[in-house]
Design an enzyme around this catalytic site. Structure first.
Site, PDB file in Angstrom:
ATOM      1  N   ALA A  64       0.872  -1.167   0.000  1.00 48.41           N
ATOM      2  CA  ALA A  64       0.000   0.000   0.000  1.00 48.41           C
ATOM      3  C   ALA A  64       0.912   1.220   0.000  1.00 48.41           C
ATOM      4  O   ALA A  64       2.077   1.138   0.403  1.00 48.41           O
ATOM      5  CB  ALA A  64      -0.882  -0.034   1.238  1.00 48.41           C
ATOM      6  N   GLY A 109       0.555  -4.967   1.020  1.00 48.12           N
ATOM      7  CA  GLY A 109      -0.660  -5.044   0.208  1.00 48.12           C
ATOM      8  C   GLY A 109      -0.423  -5.708  -1.139  1.00 48.12           C
ATOM      9  O   GLY A 109      -1.349  -6.273  -1.732  1.00 48.12           O
ATOM     10  N   GLU A 112      -0.507  -9.324  -0.455  1.00 47.11           N
ATOM     11  CA  GLU A 112      -1.909  -9.657  -0.160  1.00 47.11           C
ATOM     12  C   GLU A 112      -2.749  -9.715  -1.428  1.00 47.11           C
ATOM     13  O   GLU A 112      -3.641 -10.554  -1.561  1.00 47.11           O
ATOM     14  CB  GLU A 112      -2.488  -8.628   0.829  1.00 47.11           C
ATOM     15  CG  GLU A 112      -1.875  -8.783   2.214  1.00 47.11           C
ATOM     16  CD  GLU A 112      -2.191  -7.615   3.135  1.00 47.11           C
ATOM     17  OE1 GLU A 112      -1.860  -6.468   2.770  1.00 47.11           O
ATOM     18  OE2 GLU A 112      -2.763  -7.835   4.203  1.00 47.11           O
ATOM     19  N   GLU A 132       4.574  -5.072   7.362  1.00 48.06           N
ATOM     20  CA  GLU A 132       3.772  -4.107   8.125  1.00 48.06           C
ATOM     21  C   GLU A 132       4.179  -3.978   9.578  1.00 48.06           C
ATOM     22  O   GLU A 132       4.175  -2.887  10.147  1.00 48.06           O
ATOM     23  CB  GLU A 132       2.274  -4.476   8.058  1.00 48.06           C
ATOM     24  CG  GLU A 132       1.622  -4.241   6.714  1.00 48.06           C
ATOM     25  CD  GLU A 132       1.711  -5.440   5.786  1.00 48.06           C
ATOM     26  OE1 GLU A 132       2.585  -6.321   6.004  1.00 48.06           O
ATOM     27  OE2 GLU A 132       0.934  -5.507   4.825  1.00 48.06           O
TER      28      GLU A 132
HETATM   29  N1  DAK Z   1       4.620   3.245  -0.752  1.00 42.83           N
HETATM   30  C1  DAK Z   1       4.980   4.417  -1.321  1.00 42.83           C
HETATM   31  N2  DAK Z   1       6.125   4.571  -2.027  1.00 42.83           N
HETATM   32  C2  DAK Z   1       6.922   3.499  -2.165  1.00 42.83           C
HETATM   33  C3  DAK Z   1       6.595   2.238  -1.593  1.00 42.83           C
HETATM   34  C4  DAK Z   1       5.365   2.137  -0.856  1.00 42.83           C
HETATM   35  N3  DAK Z   1       4.931   0.985  -0.330  1.00 42.83           N
HETATM   36  N4  DAK Z   1       7.598   1.394  -1.870  1.00 42.83           N
HETATM   37  C5  DAK Z   1       8.500   2.079  -2.592  1.00 42.83           C
HETATM   38  N5  DAK Z   1       8.101   3.336  -2.770  1.00 42.83           N
HETATM   39  C6  DAK Z   1       8.789   4.419  -3.488  1.00 42.83           C
HETATM   40  C7  DAK Z   1       9.996   4.895  -2.704  1.00 42.83           C
HETATM   41  O1  DAK Z   1       9.610   5.822  -1.703  1.00 42.83           O
HETATM   42  C8  DAK Z   1      10.821   5.539  -3.809  1.00 42.83           C
HETATM   43  O2  DAK Z   1      10.268   6.792  -4.115  1.00 42.83           O
HETATM   44  P1  DAK Z   1      11.199   8.106  -4.284  1.00 42.83           P
HETATM   45  O3  DAK Z   1      11.954   8.218  -3.023  1.00 42.83           O
HETATM   46  O4  DAK Z   1      12.058   7.769  -5.476  1.00 42.83           O
HETATM   47  O5  DAK Z   1      10.215   9.198  -4.539  1.00 42.83           O
HETATM   48  C9  DAK Z   1      10.559   4.603  -4.995  1.00 42.83           C
HETATM   49  O6  DAK Z   1       9.369   3.923  -4.689  1.00 42.83           O
HETATM   50  C10 DAK Z   1      11.659   3.575  -5.195  1.00 42.83           C
HETATM   51  O7  DAK Z   1      11.847   2.898  -3.974  1.00 42.83           O
HETATM   52  P2  DAK Z   1      13.269   2.766  -3.241  1.00 42.83           P
HETATM   53  O8  DAK Z   1      14.164   3.881  -3.617  1.00 42.83           O
HETATM   54  O9  DAK Z   1      13.013   2.543  -1.805  1.00 42.83           O
HETATM   55  O10 DAK Z   1      13.820   1.426  -3.930  1.00 42.83           O
HETATM   56  P3  DAK Z   1      14.835   0.381  -3.294  1.00 42.83           P
HETATM   57  O11 DAK Z   1      15.192  -0.528  -4.414  1.00 42.83           O
HETATM   58  O12 DAK Z   1      15.944   1.065  -2.556  1.00 42.83           O
HETATM   59  O13 DAK Z   1      13.989  -0.442  -2.221  1.00 42.83           O
HETATM   60  C11 DAK Z   1      12.030  -1.642  -1.453  1.00 42.83           C
HETATM   61  C12 DAK Z   1      12.900  -1.239  -2.659  1.00 42.83           C
HETATM   62  C13 DAK Z   1      10.778  -2.346  -1.969  1.00 42.83           C
HETATM   63  C14 DAK Z   1      12.807  -2.619  -0.550  1.00 42.83           C
HETATM   64  C15 DAK Z   1      11.668  -0.356  -0.631  1.00 42.83           C
HETATM   65  O14 DAK Z   1      11.118   0.584  -1.543  1.00 42.83           O
HETATM   66  C16 DAK Z   1      10.668  -0.617   0.440  1.00 42.83           C
HETATM   67  O15 DAK Z   1      11.007  -1.128   1.519  1.00 42.83           O
HETATM   68  N6  DAK Z   1       9.423  -0.214   0.186  1.00 42.83           N
HETATM   69  C17 DAK Z   1       8.367  -0.310   1.177  1.00 42.83           C
HETATM   70  C18 DAK Z   1       7.896  -1.728   1.260  1.00 42.83           C
HETATM   71  C19 DAK Z   1       6.834  -1.915   2.302  1.00 42.83           C
HETATM   72  O16 DAK Z   1       7.072  -1.702   3.520  1.00 42.83           O
HETATM   73  N7  DAK Z   1       5.659  -2.321   1.851  1.00 42.83           N
HETATM   74  C20 DAK Z   1       4.563  -2.562   2.731  1.00 42.83           C
HETATM   75  C21 DAK Z   1       3.779  -1.317   2.778  1.00 42.83           C
HETATM   76  S1  DAK Z   1       2.622  -1.399   4.056  1.00 42.83           S
HETATM   77  C22 DAK Z   1      -4.251  -1.079   6.044  1.00 42.83           C
HETATM   78  C23 DAK Z   1      -4.334  -1.120   4.700  1.00 42.83           C
HETATM   79  C24 DAK Z   1      -3.307  -1.615   3.988  1.00 42.83           C
HETATM   80  C25 DAK Z   1      -2.164  -2.006   4.591  1.00 42.83           C
HETATM   81  C26 DAK Z   1      -2.070  -1.952   5.955  1.00 42.83           C
HETATM   82  C27 DAK Z   1      -3.108  -1.500   6.681  1.00 42.83           C
HETATM   83  N8  DAK Z   1      -5.292  -0.541   6.804  1.00 42.83           N
HETATM   84  C28 DAK Z   1      -5.874   0.639   6.322  1.00 42.83           C
HETATM   85  C29 DAK Z   1      -5.646  -1.147   8.036  1.00 42.83           C
HETATM   86  C30 DAK Z   1      -1.042  -2.383   3.825  1.00 42.83           C
HETATM   87  C31 DAK Z   1       0.154  -1.948   4.215  1.00 42.83           C
HETATM   88  C32 DAK Z   1       1.296  -2.066   3.361  1.00 42.83           C
HETATM   89  O17 DAK Z   1       1.258  -2.567   2.275  1.00 42.83           O
END
Ligand code: DAK
Length: 254
Positions: A64, A109, A112, A132
């Site tokens: 997400a 997400g 998921e 998360e």
């Molecule tokens: N959201 C927004 N932007 C994201 C993103 C994300 N999930 N993942 C990556 N990006 C963006 C980065 O911020 C970066 O943007 P700029 O800085 O260039 O503007 C660009 O994509 C490239 O990413 P990186 O520079 O970080 O690339 P790397 O190769 O260094 O790293 C990575 C790749 C996938 C390891 C890293 O980007 C990362 O850790 N991303 C976050 C992964 C993550 O934590 N995903 C889970 C998100 S939480 C709910 C509803 C839904 C959910 C929960 C609760 N409720 C409402 C109850 C779901 C939650 C999630 O999915």
């Protein structure tokens, strides 16, 4: 559609999440577009298989959109979670086969969404995880429910509580993906073509039986299966499939 690319190949629609600069993270607009296209596809009799993939070669969906979620109120977070649930439930229950072609990060997400698909093919660079817990939140798009149903409680809890990211081979080992291949999209298209060549009514029934049956007790689910089996005998596809067998030829379903 601003955040989705749609490509129709015969009876297959390839639906690509197209936010490569954010690693295809799911923001509200993308979820709304997904909801809209899935509603349309439900009524579209020309498409039998949907393949979902991500734009670029780095990510399927990196989760997400954290930047959008960062400042959400609890009320907004609930609306966001409900929208996510609606989209994923539609994917799970739609009257078509849905294949995830995972071509990079499938996190949070994104993982998921892949779990809600019927089948998952992974490219060799695919990576999966539910990070998360490290963001101080619980998974919000069904991860705590669908992951244990697919990989079992112990492995699911290990992934959900550690937030660790696993590679494609490990995902295959634990049963999270069906196959690891050099080109997940090509594999998905090939599988889709083979399914399309089978009896259409039976294909739709089988998906529905498996998805619905998993939420029923066995006794009720078996009765449901018997009813679907009986229904097949009122189709021309059953007649064609069985005559082809006795006549030692390939069936022609449509
Ligand atoms: N959201 C927004 N932007 C994201 C993103 C994300 N999930 N993942 C990556 N990006 C963006 C980065 O911020 C970066 O943007 P700029 O800085 O260039 O503007 C660009 O994509 C490239 O990413 P990186 O520079 O970080 O690339 P790397 O190769 O260094 O790293 C990575 C790749 C996938 C390891 C890293 O980007 C990362 O850790 N991303 C976050 C992964 C993550 O934590 N995903 C889970 C998100 S939480 C709910 C509803 C839904 C959910 C929960 C609760 N409720 C409402 C109850 C779901 C939650 C999630 O999915």
């Amino acid at each position: 559609m601003k955040n989705l690319l749609l490509d129709i190949k015969g009876k297959i629609m390839v639906l690509t999440i197209n936010r490569p600069n954010a690693l295809n993270a799911l923001n509200r607009d993308t979820l709304k577009e997904l909801k809209e296209i899935l509603c349309e596809l439900e009524k579209n009799d020309q498409i039998d298989v949907i393949i979902i993939t991500g734009s670029g070669d780095k990510a399927f969906i990196a989760g997400a959109d954290i930047k959008e979620m960062e400042n959400m109120t609890s009320v907004e977070a609930k609306g966001f979670a409900l929208l996510g649930h609606e989209v994923l439930n539609r994917i799970e229950n739609i009257n078509k086969l849905v294949i995830a072609s995972v071509n990079g990060f499938a996190l949070g997400g994104g993982c998921e969404l892949a779990l809600a698909c019927d089948i998952r093919f992974a490219s060799e660079n695919a990576k999966f995880g539910q990070p998360e817990v490290g963001l101080g939140i619980t998974p919000g798009f069904g991860g705590t429910q669908r992951l244990p149903r697919i990989v079992g409680k112990g492995i699911a809890l290990e992934l959900l509580l550690s937030g660790k990211i696993i590679n494609a081979e490990e995902a295959f080992r634990i049963g999270l993906v069906n196959k690891v291949v050099p080109n997940a999209l090509a594999e998905a298209e090939e599988f889709a073509q083979s399914v399309i060549s089978k009896g259409r009514f039976a294909v739709k029934q089988i998906k529905q039986l498996v998805v619905d049956g998993m939420n029923m007790d066995l006794c009720r689910a078996l009765k449901y299966e018997a009813e679907a089996f009986a229904l097949c005998f009122s189709t021309s596809e059953q007649k064609e499939g069985m005559s082809a067998f006795t006549e030692k030829r390939k069936p022609k379903f449509s």
